[in-house]
Design an enzyme around this catalytic site. Sequence first.
Site, PDB file in Angstrom:
ATOM      1  N   CYS A  85       0.922  -1.098  -0.197  1.00 20.47           N
ATOM      2  CA  CYS A  85      -0.012   0.025   0.142  1.00 20.47           C
ATOM      3  C   CYS A  85       0.998   1.332  -0.058  1.00 20.47           C
ATOM      4  O   CYS A  85       1.576   1.541  -0.884  1.00 20.47           O
ATOM      5  CB  CYS A  85      -0.824   0.125   1.111  1.00 20.47           C
ATOM      6  SG  CYS A  85      -2.104   1.183   0.963  1.00 20.47           S
ATOM      7  N   HIS A 201      -3.307  -5.652   1.083  1.00 19.54           N
ATOM      8  CA  HIS A 201      -2.456  -5.950   2.328  1.00 19.54           C
ATOM      9  C   HIS A 201      -2.794  -7.361   2.772  1.00 19.54           C
ATOM     10  O   HIS A 201      -3.748  -7.767   3.243  1.00 19.54           O
ATOM     11  CB  HIS A 201      -3.466  -5.240   3.494  1.00 19.54           C
ATOM     12  CG  HIS A 201      -3.348  -3.704   3.385  1.00 19.54           C
ATOM     13  ND1 HIS A 201      -2.329  -3.069   4.080  1.00 19.54           N
ATOM     14  CD2 HIS A 201      -4.048  -2.527   2.681  1.00 19.54           C
ATOM     15  CE1 HIS A 201      -2.389  -1.623   3.826  1.00 19.54           C
ATOM     16  NE2 HIS A 201      -3.530  -1.502   2.909  1.00 19.54           N
ATOM     17  N   GLU A 203      -1.442  -8.652   5.291  1.00 16.85           N
ATOM     18  CA  GLU A 203      -1.331  -8.807   6.756  1.00 16.85           C
ATOM     19  C   GLU A 203      -2.689  -8.701   7.254  1.00 16.85           C
ATOM     20  O   GLU A 203      -3.081  -8.890   8.571  1.00 16.85           O
ATOM     21  CB  GLU A 203      -0.358  -7.792   7.197  1.00 16.85           C
ATOM     22  CG  GLU A 203      -0.896  -6.456   7.479  1.00 16.85           C
ATOM     23  CD  GLU A 203      -0.814  -5.694   6.209  1.00 16.85           C
ATOM     24  OE1 GLU A 203      -0.528  -6.249   5.031  1.00 16.85           O
ATOM     25  OE2 GLU A 203      -1.070  -4.393   6.172  1.00 16.85           O
TER      26      GLU A 203
END
Lengths: 227, 80
Positions: A85, A201, A203
């Site tokens: 990002c 993302h 994560e």
Amino acid sequence: MKSAVITFPGSNCDRDMDVALKKFGFKNKMVWHADAELPKSDLVVLPGGFSYGDYLRCGSMASKSKIMQSVINFANSGGMVMGVCNGFQILVETGLVPGVLLRNKYLEFICKNIFVKINDKQNKYFKNINIEVLKFHIAHNEGNYFCTNDQLKEIEDNNQIAINYCDENGKIEDQFNPNGSIKNIAGIFNKEKNVLGMMPHPERMIDISLSGEDGSLFFKNLINNLK
Amino acid sequence: MKISVIITLKKDVLDPQGKVIHQTLDGMGFDDVNEIRQGKYFEIDTKETDNDKAKAKVEEMCKKLLANLVIENYKIIDPK
């Protein structure tokens, strides 16, 4: 395996990334942007967020911060560097990966789950991953990947596209492109494929009860590839 | 000495903000506009007193930070 996450003023996914890396076995260290030296690492991550309030152009200020010279040297000597990002925006501003990230085509901040198709597995990020389509999360205002025609030709000739936006079956079409990116590009490598920049993302997809676990697949595979 | 810089998007780069501004102006009755492209303007007050040296430094600033040359052009306005 050792990793380092760089925190810039305005980063806000740095701790999420720390949790994800540790969950899958990395010994992670947080590194402040004003430090000059990187700790010994097998992977350096530039996290998401809004470094320097997105002033001037997203990632432009962070790309000139003190730690980045060490990150650039690390990448140029073959070190694994992943930008997610805002981290991707910082990577394009350093020139480590080609192109730029423009304002989303329809001028809206996009925050949703999307699907991406893995375009290339001849690299340490996706080698051996036992899946073609990943469900990840995106949250960005400037994720509209753009590059010149010459750059695009070079990117395609070198197979540098990492992932493309697609539907759940892996179909890459205009209608599944959330932000107007050229060729539905969601992530891209440098020529040597040790540097990966991507808007989604991973994560945020490491817990089945919270979101999903395609990020778990990604991180598990990544640490195995680095061993 | 004060030097100004204008940063504009290259012509092939999509400018959705410019497009929306154009549409809004159109809606307000300014219907003779062909196109709007949004850019950036900087005023740099420098200690340098030599015109050419100051311009050269600002040019370096443009290349290294103020503009992203993949998508933007810069124009330095001559100091007065």
